[in-house]
Design a protein around this motif. Structure first.
Motif, PDB file in Angstrom:
ATOM      1  N   GLU A  87       0.229  -5.913   7.508  1.00  0.00           N
ATOM      2  CA  GLU A  87      -1.121  -5.572   7.953  1.00  0.00           C
ATOM      3  C   GLU A  87      -2.070  -5.267   6.795  1.00  0.00           C
ATOM      4  OE1 GLU A  87      -0.724  -2.374  10.704  1.00  0.00           O
ATOM      5  OE2 GLU A  87       0.522  -3.496  12.126  1.00  0.00           O
ATOM      6  N   SER A 121      -4.137  -6.079   3.243  1.00  0.00           N
ATOM      7  CA  SER A 121      -4.741  -7.206   2.518  1.00  0.00           C
ATOM      8  C   SER A 121      -5.532  -6.657   1.352  1.00  0.00           C
ATOM      9  CB  SER A 121      -5.655  -8.010   3.444  1.00  0.00           C
ATOM     10  OG  SER A 121      -6.747  -7.209   3.883  1.00  0.00           O
ATOM     11  N   ARG A 152      -7.106  -2.973   1.764  1.00  0.00           N
ATOM     12  CA  ARG A 152      -7.628  -2.867   3.124  1.00  0.00           C
ATOM     13  C   ARG A 152      -6.451  -2.865   4.097  1.00  0.00           C
ATOM     14  NH1 ARG A 152     -11.238  -1.685   0.433  1.00  0.00           N
ATOM     15  NH2 ARG A 152     -13.379  -2.483   0.402  1.00  0.00           N
ATOM     16  N   ASN A 212      -5.648  -3.799   7.968  1.00  0.00           N
ATOM     17  CA  ASN A 212      -6.107  -4.468   9.189  1.00  0.00           C
ATOM     18  C   ASN A 212      -5.135  -4.126  10.310  1.00  0.00           C
ATOM     19  OD1 ASN A 212      -8.239  -6.004   7.781  1.00  0.00           O
ATOM     20  ND2 ASN A 212      -6.498  -7.023   6.802  1.00  0.00           N
ATOM     21  N   GLY A 220      -8.167  -1.576  14.098  1.00  0.00           N
ATOM     22  CA  GLY A 220      -9.128  -2.432  13.416  1.00  0.00           C
ATOM     23  C   GLY A 220      -8.989  -2.283  11.919  1.00  0.00           C
ATOM     24  N   GLN A 221     -10.056  -2.571  11.182  1.00  0.00           N
ATOM     25  CA  GLN A 221     -10.007  -2.459   9.724  1.00  0.00           C
ATOM     26  C   GLN A 221     -10.212  -0.990   9.335  1.00  0.00           C
ATOM     27  OE1 GLN A 221     -12.958  -4.048   6.573  1.00  0.00           O
ATOM     28  NE2 GLN A 221     -11.347  -5.607   6.732  1.00  0.00           N
TER      29      GLN A 221
END
Length: 682
Positions: free
Chosen positions: A438, A440, A462, A464, A469-470
């Motif tokens: 998950e 990135s 990040r 995800n 959500g992000q």
């Protein structure tokens, strides 16, 4: 009849001597005592029972003359048996007269005292041995008491322990060794009564010496009775165990108190809460957590941090009533139990007072340190409650206070645990995120301040989440660090960023943030070596961004690790420069290649002269030390212009490039200004 009586006696030799000392008759006792049969001894002179020396001294005849002239002779002396052995004899000689009053001989009675004297000698020797033993003991006070408690004798140990000589204390009542309070309570009499009833009393307590000083005594009193069970008195043994008592008290204190602050430790504080709850008293628990303590501990060192904690503990203790309890739960967390606190106002006043006291400046080795505190308050009462529940509720209230505004307090309210549950769910999702792929990376460009050419990219993590959500790093990195996940996540970032950078031109650097946990990891350098070897990225293209706080938490270890990295040509940048406390010393002592000027200074450019002066001073310092500089958070043209004028080498911020997906390059593409930067420069 008298003849039969005399002849039947076996314990005494009873026989008749003529006036000149010849044996006229013989009984069974005489045969048993002196070994002769009647036919062997009758007609013999009684001097045969004496030794040759005694016969030479005429002792047998002297005995007869004494008996004749004084009416009797009595002595104890050694006599000789038929077999030549000797025995100790008690001898009585008395003249014997006929009916006319004429003396016609002597009655002689002999008793063998050998065994009796041997027994008496053994008893006497034992008595002497025990007397010497008791009198010679110096570590124990050993003496006897009469049935009424009067001291009957005294040994050297008693004099050493209690200070009295025998002539000063024998005849006195033993209660004088007790304190006045114990005498009023009747403890001396109770001790004797217990010993008389059960045979023994044993106990410990404070006792008094002659000079009035006190000592902690271990006391044993045994009742002494004769063969018929009649009470003769008491044997009393006292030992001064003050040193042992001190050690036991110290061990007990260590077991129940925090070593650094002397407040109750967590386990003992929990027991105090449990005791208050059992009494069904209306108690309040205040959970305190220090604010701004970690920077002090990190910058000034653990010794200074310990002194701060000690001062805080003293200030807490000074605010406690006699019935209140204070404890250190661990780290910079403290707890206070207000016993019999009946109103919100009292709890609020106590919380505010504690926070205010802790906020007062603290002087440590010539430096003034200011910290703060936040508090959570939980009431016991109403529904059944356990110590764990009360601590948990106060902890939830503390969390709410710190989230709302540090330096304040909150009272526990139902529903606060829902938020904690949400954070636990966040932790659980975060642990699963790596396995679910998950995470990135986004990349933000770093450009040269003068040419606007891209010099490299910083990898930004990040998350995800399929359910959230992000999620931005600020929302999950603190939890990852708190729960020990940053080493694993950091390894993923390092590998993913280097794989991506391997596709870029060799002129571009890749900048990666390194956490405190990664820097402390013993195999951190080895793992970097493996990633670089696997991806083919040259060490000179890798720049590690490390915050001041991560470095100074263990400066010596950090310096050793950074020197290893620089020996491989890996670049080292101090991130958020100026946000901590020891920046200048870091630049001087550590193998740093770049300084990143914190965005807080950049954002003030054009607003205050002081900010520009600080930036100029920093860039000038770095130029003199041969360090590259990057200004973070550049968002306006004015900021860029001023940074160029100040001599800043590289820029990073939304003005020159926002974080985005990995950049794409062709093999013939020149490296220049990213699209966002080109648009901003026209």
């Amino acid at each position: 009849m008298y003849r039969l009586l005399v002849q039947s006696v076996t314990d005494y030799a009873i026989y008749l001597l003529s006036l000149d000392g010849f044996v006229l008759n013989w009984n069974a006792g005489a045969q048993r005592c002196e070994g002769y049969r009647a036919d062997e001894i009758i007609g013999q002179h009684f001097s045969i029972f004496y030794t040759e020396e005694e016969r030479a001294q005429d002792l047998p005849q002297q005995a007869l003359r004494t008996a004749l002239h004084t009416g009797g002779f009595e002595t104890e002396a050694w006599r000789v048996r038929q077999d030549g052995s000797r025995f100790l004899a008690h001898v009585v000689l008395q003249p014997v007269k006929d009916e006319a009053g004429t003396t016609f001989g002597f009655a002689k009675i002999v008793r063998d005292l050998t065994e009796q004297r041997e027994r008496e000698s053994r008893v006497a020797e034992q008595e002497r041995t025990f007397r010497l033993l008791v009198q010679g003991v110096t570590d124990y006070a050993i003496y006897m008491l009469s049935p009424g408690g009067i001291v009957s004798n005294w040994n050297a140990g008693a004099e050493r322990t209690k200070g009295y000589r025998a002539d000063e204390i024998v005849g006195q009542h033993f209660s004088r060794f007790y304190t006045p309070e114990d005498r009023l309570r009747g403890l001396p009499e109770q001790a004797l009564a217990t010993a008389m009833e059960s045979g023994r009393f044993e106990g410990e307590g404070w006792r008094l010496r002659k000079d009035g000083s006190s000592f902690w005594a271990h006391v044993v009193i045994d009742a002494i009775r004769d063969e018929q069970g009649a009470a003769l008195g008491f044997a009393k043994i006292t030992r001064d165990v003050t040193e042992r008592k001190k050690i036991e008290d110290q061990m007990s204190h260590l077991a129940h108190h925090d070593v650094l602050t002397t407040l109750l430790n967590r386990a003992a504080f929990r027991d105090a809460v449990q005791a208050a709850l059992r009494r069904d008293s209306c108690s309040v628990l205040i959970y305190l957590d220090l604010d701004r303590f970690k920077p002090v501990n990190d910058t000034l060192g653990h010794l200074a941090g310990d002194k701060v904690l000690q001062v805080v503990a003293e200030r807490i203790a000074a605010q406690l009533r006699k019935t209140d309890v204070g404890g250190r739960l661990g780290g910079d967390e403290f707890a206070i139990l207000l016993v019999d606190c009946e109103s919100d106002q009292d709890a609020a006043a106590a919380s505010e007072r504690l926070i205010r006291e802790i906020e007062r400046p603290i002087s440590i080795d010539g430096l003034t340190v200011t910290i703060g505190a936040s508090a959570g308050v939980a009431f016991a009462g109403g529904e059944p409650c356990t110590p764990e529940m009360l601590l948990h509720n106060a902890d939830l209230a503390l969390y709410a206070a710190k989230r709302e505004k540090r330096g304040t307090y909150r009272r526990y309210e139902p529903g606060m645990d829902i938020e904690i549950a949400q954070h636990k769910a966040l932790e659980s999702d975060l642990r699963a995120a790596l396995g679910r792929n998950e995470f990135s990376l986004h990349y933000q460009a770093v450009v040269h301040a003068s040419s606007n050419a891209v010099t490299g990219y910083e990898a930004l993590l990040r998350w995800n989440s399929p359910t959230r959500g992000q999620v931005l790093p600020a929302d999950f990195i603190p939890y990852a660090e708190q729960h020990g996940l940053m080493v694993e996540i950091g390894d993923w970032v390092l590998n993913a960023a280097c794989v991506e950078a391997s596709r870029w031109p060799d002129t571009l650097s890749i900048s990666i943030n390194v956490s405190h946990a990664q820097l402390r990891s013993p195999d951190f350098v080895r793992r970097i070596d493996e990633v670089l070897a696997r991806t083919g990225v040259s060490p000179g293209r890798l720049e590690l961004d490390i915050t001041e706080t991560a470095i100074i938490s263990d400066l010596a270890a950090a310096q050793a690790t950074l020197e290893e990295l620089r020996a491989r040509d890996i670049l080292i940048a101090v991130d958020d420069f100026g946000s901590a406390h020891s920046s200048l010393s870091l630049l001087r002592t550590l193998p740093i290649t770049r300084m990143k000027i914190d965005r807080s200074f950049v954002q003030e450019l054009g607003k205050t002269e002081q900010s520009l002066a600080i930036v100029r001073a920093l860039t000038g310092l770095c130029q003199s030390l041969g360090l590259a500089t990057t200004a973070e958070g550049v968002e306006t043209e004015e900021q860029r212009r001023l940074l160029r004028c100040a001599g800043c080498q590289d820029l990073q911020g939304y003005l020159v490039g926002r974080p985005a997906s990995p950049p794409a390059f062709s093999s013939t593409e020149a490296v220049g200004v990213p699209e966002e930067a080109a648009e901003s420069t026209g």
